[in-house]
Design a protein around this motif. Structure first.
Motif, PDB file in Angstrom:
ATOM      1  N   TYR A   1     -96.735  35.120  -9.363  1.00  0.00           N
ATOM      2  CA  TYR A   1     -98.002  34.596  -8.822  1.00  0.00           C
ATOM      3  C   TYR A   1     -97.930  34.290  -7.318  1.00  0.00           C
ATOM      4  O   TYR A   1     -98.559  33.351  -6.834  1.00  0.00           O
ATOM      5  CB  TYR A   1     -98.455  33.359  -9.606  1.00  0.00           C
ATOM      6  CG  TYR A   1     -98.825  33.692 -11.032  1.00  0.00           C
ATOM      7  CD1 TYR A   1    -100.052  34.272 -11.341  1.00  0.00           C
ATOM      8  CD2 TYR A   1     -97.917  33.462 -12.074  1.00  0.00           C
ATOM      9  CE1 TYR A   1    -100.380  34.605 -12.649  1.00  0.00           C
ATOM     10  CE2 TYR A   1     -98.238  33.793 -13.388  1.00  0.00           C
ATOM     11  CZ  TYR A   1     -99.477  34.366 -13.666  1.00  0.00           C
ATOM     12  OH  TYR A   1     -99.803  34.694 -14.957  1.00  0.00           O
ATOM     13  N   SER A   2     -97.158  35.076  -6.619  1.00  0.00           N
ATOM     14  CA  SER A   2     -97.089  34.928  -5.164  1.00  0.00           C
ATOM     15  C   SER A   2     -96.497  36.198  -4.563  1.00  0.00           C
ATOM     16  O   SER A   2     -96.013  37.078  -5.283  1.00  0.00           O
ATOM     17  CB  SER A   2     -96.213  33.719  -4.773  1.00  0.00           C
ATOM     18  OG  SER A   2     -94.901  33.888  -5.266  1.00  0.00           O
TER      19      SER A   2
ATOM     20  N   TYR B   1     -97.589  38.991  -3.331  1.00  0.00           N
ATOM     21  CA  TYR B   1     -97.999  40.267  -3.937  1.00  0.00           C
ATOM     22  C   TYR B   1     -97.716  41.457  -3.020  1.00  0.00           C
ATOM     23  O   TYR B   1     -97.189  42.485  -3.470  1.00  0.00           O
ATOM     24  CB  TYR B   1     -99.485  40.214  -4.312  1.00  0.00           C
ATOM     25  CG  TYR B   1     -99.796  39.147  -5.324  1.00  0.00           C
ATOM     26  CD1 TYR B   1     -99.388  39.280  -6.648  1.00  0.00           C
ATOM     27  CD2 TYR B   1    -100.474  37.985  -4.957  1.00  0.00           C
ATOM     28  CE1 TYR B   1     -99.658  38.299  -7.590  1.00  0.00           C
ATOM     29  CE2 TYR B   1    -100.741  36.991  -5.885  1.00  0.00           C
ATOM     30  CZ  TYR B   1    -100.323  37.150  -7.195  1.00  0.00           C
ATOM     31  OH  TYR B   1    -100.587  36.165  -8.119  1.00  0.00           O
TER      32      TYR B   1
ATOM     33  N   SER C   1    -102.454  39.748 -11.966  1.00  0.00           N
ATOM     34  CA  SER C   1    -103.755  39.967 -11.322  1.00  0.00           C
ATOM     35  C   SER C   1    -104.911  39.656 -12.259  1.00  0.00           C
ATOM     36  O   SER C   1    -106.012  39.322 -11.812  1.00  0.00           O
ATOM     37  CB  SER C   1    -103.870  41.418 -10.829  1.00  0.00           C
ATOM     38  OG  SER C   1    -103.982  42.320 -11.919  1.00  0.00           O
TER      39      SER C   1
ATOM     40  N   MET D   1    -105.946  36.048 -11.700  1.00  0.00           N
ATOM     41  CA  MET D   1    -106.210  35.619 -10.318  1.00  0.00           C
ATOM     42  C   MET D   1    -107.559  34.913 -10.212  1.00  0.00           C
ATOM     43  O   MET D   1    -108.497  35.223 -10.948  1.00  0.00           O
ATOM     44  CB  MET D   1    -106.223  36.829  -9.382  1.00  0.00           C
ATOM     45  CG  MET D   1    -104.875  37.298  -8.934  1.00  0.00           C
ATOM     46  SD  MET D   1    -105.055  38.671  -7.747  1.00  0.00           S
ATOM     47  CE  MET D   1    -103.335  38.985  -7.362  1.00  0.00           C
ATOM     48  N   THR D   2    -107.637  33.993  -9.269  1.00  0.00           N
ATOM     49  CA  THR D   2    -108.927  33.402  -8.927  1.00  0.00           C
ATOM     50  C   THR D   2    -109.761  34.446  -8.203  1.00  0.00           C
ATOM     51  O   THR D   2    -109.228  35.437  -7.692  1.00  0.00           O
ATOM     52  CB  THR D   2    -108.742  32.176  -8.021  1.00  0.00           C
ATOM     53  OG1 THR D   2    -108.101  32.599  -6.801  1.00  0.00           O
ATOM     54  CG2 THR D   2    -107.880  31.117  -8.700  1.00  0.00           C
TER      55      THR D   2
ATOM     56  N   PRO E   1    -111.262  34.327  -5.240  1.00  0.00           N
ATOM     57  CA  PRO E   1    -110.855  34.537  -3.833  1.00  0.00           C
ATOM     58  C   PRO E   1    -109.599  35.394  -3.720  1.00  0.00           C
ATOM     59  O   PRO E   1    -109.532  36.305  -2.892  1.00  0.00           O
ATOM     60  CB  PRO E   1    -110.616  33.119  -3.316  1.00  0.00           C
ATOM     61  CG  PRO E   1    -111.475  32.255  -4.179  1.00  0.00           C
ATOM     62  CD  PRO E   1    -111.439  32.887  -5.530  1.00  0.00           C
ATOM     63  N   ASN E   2    -108.583  35.115  -4.545  1.00  0.00           N
ATOM     64  CA  ASN E   2    -107.351  35.905  -4.493  1.00  0.00           C
ATOM     65  C   ASN E   2    -107.577  37.346  -4.926  1.00  0.00           C
ATOM     66  O   ASN E   2    -106.961  38.276  -4.401  1.00  0.00           O
ATOM     67  CB  ASN E   2    -106.275  35.264  -5.370  1.00  0.00           C
ATOM     68  CG  ASN E   2    -105.515  34.174  -4.652  1.00  0.00           C
ATOM     69  OD1 ASN E   2    -105.651  34.000  -3.447  1.00  0.00           O
ATOM     70  ND2 ASN E   2    -104.727  33.421  -5.388  1.00  0.00           N
ATOM     71  N   ARG E   3    -108.491  37.520  -5.879  1.00  0.00           N
ATOM     72  CA  ARG E   3    -108.791  38.883  -6.337  1.00  0.00           C
ATOM     73  C   ARG E   3    -109.384  39.705  -5.201  1.00  0.00           C
ATOM     74  O   ARG E   3    -109.094  40.889  -5.058  1.00  0.00           O
ATOM     75  CB  ARG E   3    -109.751  38.828  -7.522  1.00  0.00           C
ATOM     76  CG  ARG E   3    -109.788  40.131  -8.333  1.00  0.00           C
ATOM     77  CD  ARG E   3    -110.609  39.988  -9.597  1.00  0.00           C
ATOM     78  NE  ARG E   3    -109.992  39.080 -10.533  1.00  0.00           N
ATOM     79  CZ  ARG E   3    -110.579  37.994 -11.029  1.00  0.00           C
ATOM     80  NH1 ARG E   3    -111.802  37.676 -10.675  1.00  0.00           N
ATOM     81  NH2 ARG E   3    -109.939  37.223 -11.881  1.00  0.00           N
TER      82      ARG E   3
ATOM     83  N   ILE F   1    -108.878  39.035  -1.913  1.00  0.00           N
ATOM     84  CA  ILE F   1    -107.847  39.175  -0.881  1.00  0.00           C
ATOM     85  C   ILE F   1    -106.864  40.293  -1.225  1.00  0.00           C
ATOM     86  O   ILE F   1    -106.490  41.098  -0.365  1.00  0.00           O
ATOM     87  CB  ILE F   1    -107.088  37.839  -0.700  1.00  0.00           C
ATOM     88  CG1 ILE F   1    -108.016  36.775  -0.107  1.00  0.00           C
ATOM     89  CG2 ILE F   1    -105.854  38.029   0.189  1.00  0.00           C
ATOM     90  CD1 ILE F   1    -107.428  35.376  -0.135  1.00  0.00           C
ATOM     91  N   TYR F   2    -106.458  40.350  -2.488  1.00  0.00           N
ATOM     92  CA  TYR F   2    -105.399  41.286  -2.890  1.00  0.00           C
ATOM     93  C   TYR F   2    -105.931  42.510  -3.627  1.00  0.00           C
ATOM     94  O   TYR F   2    -105.158  43.231  -4.260  1.00  0.00           O
ATOM     95  CB  TYR F   2    -104.376  40.555  -3.772  1.00  0.00           C
ATOM     96  CG  TYR F   2    -103.664  39.443  -3.050  1.00  0.00           C
ATOM     97  CD1 TYR F   2    -102.739  39.726  -2.054  1.00  0.00           C
ATOM     98  CD2 TYR F   2    -103.936  38.105  -3.342  1.00  0.00           C
ATOM     99  CE1 TYR F   2    -102.076  38.709  -1.381  1.00  0.00           C
ATOM    100  CE2 TYR F   2    -103.290  37.084  -2.673  1.00  0.00           C
ATOM    101  CZ  TYR F   2    -102.363  37.384  -1.696  1.00  0.00           C
ATOM    102  OH  TYR F   2    -101.719  36.371  -1.023  1.00  0.00           O
TER     103      TYR F   2
END
Length: 212
Positions: free
Chosen positions: A152-153, A155, A185, A188-189, A191-193, A195-196
């Protein structure tokens, strides 16, 4: 008797704090639209008061706009202040030297802080590993790059690690990392989805190629 007090509190909230927030937001917007103005302001501030904080702030701003060669001398001068914790500045120097492809300097400064707790499992250690790879020290490179394989970090970094392992004929290990990223993935939240999103798509594509 409480009305005047309540009035003062309301005034402070609506006028003072909002004004400060507005000024801060305005400064951030200006720095994004016109980054050179931010640089000039920081240069003037450093000329007026030559402090460690002002010098590092200027170096950070230069690094943000990819003026690596201009940022490096300020970081080096900041390091001369023995009263300060040198980890932050050394960490930034590692980043700057990596971006100008001076891998020997990356290794030099990484080895100055590699025994510090903050270095372990950090981006600085990741860049150290990549620099070692560039100089063909593959075993030491792998040892450091694997440290950032944390759930969870990291990526983007783990995708790079997977590619490194594929190049070292360790495809099963690479596939394990890629499959873990895809599973993570799904949780993921939003926002993270966002971003990544590009990273996840590349992971899926690479994994599909390996499974052919």
């Amino acid at each position: 008797m409480f009305l005047p007090v309540i009035g003062c509190v309301i005034y402070l909230i609506t006028q003072v704090y909002n004004k400060r927030d507005a000024e801060r937001i305005q400064e951030e917007i200006v720095s994004v639209i016109n980054p050179t103005k931010k640089i000039k302001d920081l240069e003037q501030r450093l000329q007026f008061t030559e402090t460690y904080e002002n010098r590092v702030n200027l170096a950070d701003a230069l690094l943000d706009i990819k003026e690596y060669k201009k940022a490096i001398p300020h970081y080096l001068e900041a390091l001369e202040d023995s009263s300060q914790n040198d980890f932050y500045v050394t960490n930034k120097l590692i980043e700057a030297y990596f971006d100008i492809e001076d891998y020997n300097k990356v290794i030099l400064y990484a080895e100055k802080i590699r025994n510090q707790f903050e270095f372990k499992k950090s981006r600085a250690q990741f860049l150290y590993g990549l620099a070692l790879e560039k100089l063909d020290d593959f075993e030491e490179a792998e040892s450091n790059l694997r440290k950032i394989d944390i759930r969870y970090s990291f990526y983007n970094e783990r995708l790079v690690l997977a590619k490194f392992l594929i190049g070292r004929d360790k495809t099963p290990d690479a596939k394990d990392i890629l499959e873990e990223i895809i599973i993570e993935s799904q949780n993921m939240t939003r926002p993270n989805r966002r971003i990544y999103q590009g990273t996840i798509q590349e992971v899926k594509k690479l994994l599909a190629e390996l499974n052919q």
